[in-house]
Design a protein around this motif. Structure first.
Motif, PDB file in Angstrom:
ATOM      1  N   ARG A 147      57.756   9.801  69.361  1.00  0.00           N
ATOM      2  CA  ARG A 147      58.017  11.367  69.827  1.00  0.00           C
ATOM      3  C   ARG A 147      59.135  11.668  70.424  1.00  0.00           C
ATOM      4  O   ARG A 147      59.648  12.748  70.353  1.00  0.00           O
ATOM      5  N   ASP A 178      51.035  14.475  65.345  1.00  0.00           N
ATOM      6  CA  ASP A 178      51.840  14.491  66.376  1.00  0.00           C
ATOM      7  C   ASP A 178      53.150  15.324  66.061  1.00  0.00           C
ATOM      8  O   ASP A 178      53.849  16.085  66.783  1.00  0.00           O
ATOM      9  N   LEU A 182      55.439  18.824  67.664  1.00  0.00           N
ATOM     10  CA  LEU A 182      56.800  18.882  67.954  1.00  0.00           C
ATOM     11  C   LEU A 182      57.591  19.978  67.450  1.00  0.00           C
ATOM     12  O   LEU A 182      58.770  20.173  67.856  1.00  0.00           O
TER      13      LEU A 182
END
Length: 483
Positions: A147, A178, A182
């Motif tokens: 990430r 995830d 983002l």
């Protein structure tokens, strides 16, 4: 806040995104293998080249030769796209040892980032495609590192002034939740055995068209068909009525159908719904009104033959180019394609549309999660566009309880004309009546309908016919009728 929009290069997708992607932001295109993520990306880059921008393809997956062949197949000009490759080459596949894209996260991550930044600095791209970004996981030792690395990369590309598209493999046990958190925007490609659909679940800084929008990848290219929205083609309707040209029928309707309304012709099979609708449509076309018939139930050839046999000048209207008949064959089109046909007809100036009929609509189109909802959407779009619409609605009961419709579409109708079979002296006859006309008055009585070699004939009122709405029609003879 004003944002600049840039084209995705995909026909229809810009409309779904209310004008395109937001410049200098990023979008995640996700889907299962074979969904077409790379093709979407290539269209995105090619649109940049066409606009005089610089496009960079960061290839983390397929061999470059495959990507170039794909771009060439769709006429997307791979020669003008800059490539930065981390994908396996043919020579590497030929080596004795199996090829691993990223053998060591700890060793190769700095080299990958440094090399990519060097390329970005050299190319100074306006658009960047990272395909697929999920391969970046191999460069990190844990999820946090993944990430952090993605965020750093996206920030760097944003500072460089680039609009970024990332692709990810999603489906089965593979998740990309995830990544969705983002990025600025998320586009999902869903593929089934029958359909392909695109949905937008996230689009920071802009409105977008919600829901499922079908798309197709063919030899003609990539096309997205945005779902119809009532009101997107709103236009004023001139006051007036659309007459059938059959005196008894027009008398029943006090002159005809109000222009710009939706009319449902309801009845069991063989009662004359299509013939009656075709009479209205042909008369409108002969009067110079552009008309379209979307035929789900029978072929155009059969329709022409039947019209000629009963004296309806359908062929003359076709020859005048004021009437078009479009056959919708079973399983040939998705609901998205059909809605696109409807939109094109309206944009081309069509003022009268006939859909024959609701049962074929439900059976012939692919991707119908809710046939009733889709039919309502089409009808409301046409009404908002000021198009006079006729919908043939089949009810299954030839006799028995009366039903105006079976698909719960009666709330769509401004007008409901019903046709029924009745028995008189051991003979089946047909009657016609109006149940509802929202914008005008109408005759409350029933009339006999006959389809002859000379066309449709509608007789006078039938006060002796009773009980049709209860499901048990009876013909009460007057003393003059008795023998």
């Amino acid at each position: 806040m004003t944002v600049n929009k840039i084209s995705t290069g995909v026909s229809g997708l810009d409309e779904v995104l209310s004008g395109g992607l937001i410049e200098e932001r990023n979008v995640l295109v996700r889907g299962s293998p074979g969904a077409g993520k790379t093709i979407f990306g290539l269209y995105f880059l090619a649109a940049g080249v066409e606009a005089g921008e610089t496009s960079l393809y960061v290839n983390l997956g397929e061999p470059q030769s495959y990507i170039e062949e794909t771009a060439a197949a769709f006429g997307l000009g791979a020669d003008a796209i800059r490539f930065h490759n981390f994908s396996p080459t043919q020579e590497q596949f030929a080596e004795e040892e199996s090829y691993t894209l990223f053998e060591s996260a700890e060793v190769e991550q700095p080299d990958f980032i440094a090399e990519l930044r060097k390329t970005v600095d050299e190319v100074d791209p306006d658009r960047v495609l990272l395909d697929p970004i999920t391969e970046f996981r191999y460069l990190t030792s844990d999820e946090r590192g993944f990430r952090t690395g993605i965020l750093g990369l996206l920030d760097y590309l944003k500072d460089a002034g680039a609009t970024v598209m990332l692709t990810s493999q999603a489906g089965g046990t593979i998740t990309d939740d995830d990544l969705q958190f983002l990025v600025d925007s998320v586009i999902t490609l869903d593929v089934t055995a029958e359909t392909r659909a695109v949905t937008v679940s996230k689009f920071r800084g802009s409105s977008f068209r919600r829901g499922k929008h079908f798309y197709e990848i063919s030899t003609d290219g990539l096309t997205v068909w945005p779902t119809l929205q009532p009101g997107e083609q709103a236009r004023e309707v001139e006051e007036g009525t659309l007459a059938s040209g059959v005196s008894g029928l027009d008398e029943l309707l006090y002159g005809g159908i109000e222009q710009g309304t939706v009319t449902i012709l309801s009845g069991p099979t063989g009662v004359g719904k299509t013939t009656t609708g075709m009479q209205f449509l042909t008369q409108a076309a002969l009067d110079g009104t552009q008309s379209v018939l979307f035929q789900f139930e029978e072929s155009q050839r059969t329709l022409r033959k039947r019209a000629a046999a009963i004296g309806i000048p359908l062929q003359q209207a076709l020859d005048n180019n004021t009437l078009s008949v479009i056959d919708i064959e079973p399983d040939e089109h998705t609901i998205g394609e059909f809605e696109h046909m409807v939109r094109e007809a309206v944009e081309d100036g069509t003022e009268v549309v006939m859909i024959d009929g609701s049962q074929g609509f439900q059976q012939n189109l692919r991707g119908l999660d809710s046939p009733t909802k889709a039919l309502l959407r089409v009808g409301r779009y046409l009404r908002a566009a000021g198009v006079t619409t006729f919908l043939m609605n089949e009810v299954h009961n030839i006799t028995g309880d009366f039903q105006a419709t079976e698909q719960r579409t009666s709330n769509l109708a401004d007008n409901i004309i019903f046709l029924r079979h009745v028995e008189y002296r051991g003979e089946m006859r047909k009657v016609i009546g109006s149940l509802k006309m929202r914008t005008s008055d109408f005759e409350r009585s029933l009339r006999e309908l006959e389809i002859t070699e000379s066309g449709i004939e509608v007789g006078g009122p039938l006060p002796q016919l009773r009980g049709i709405l209860t499901g048990t029609p009876e013909w009460h003879q007057s003393p003059d009728d008795q023998t």
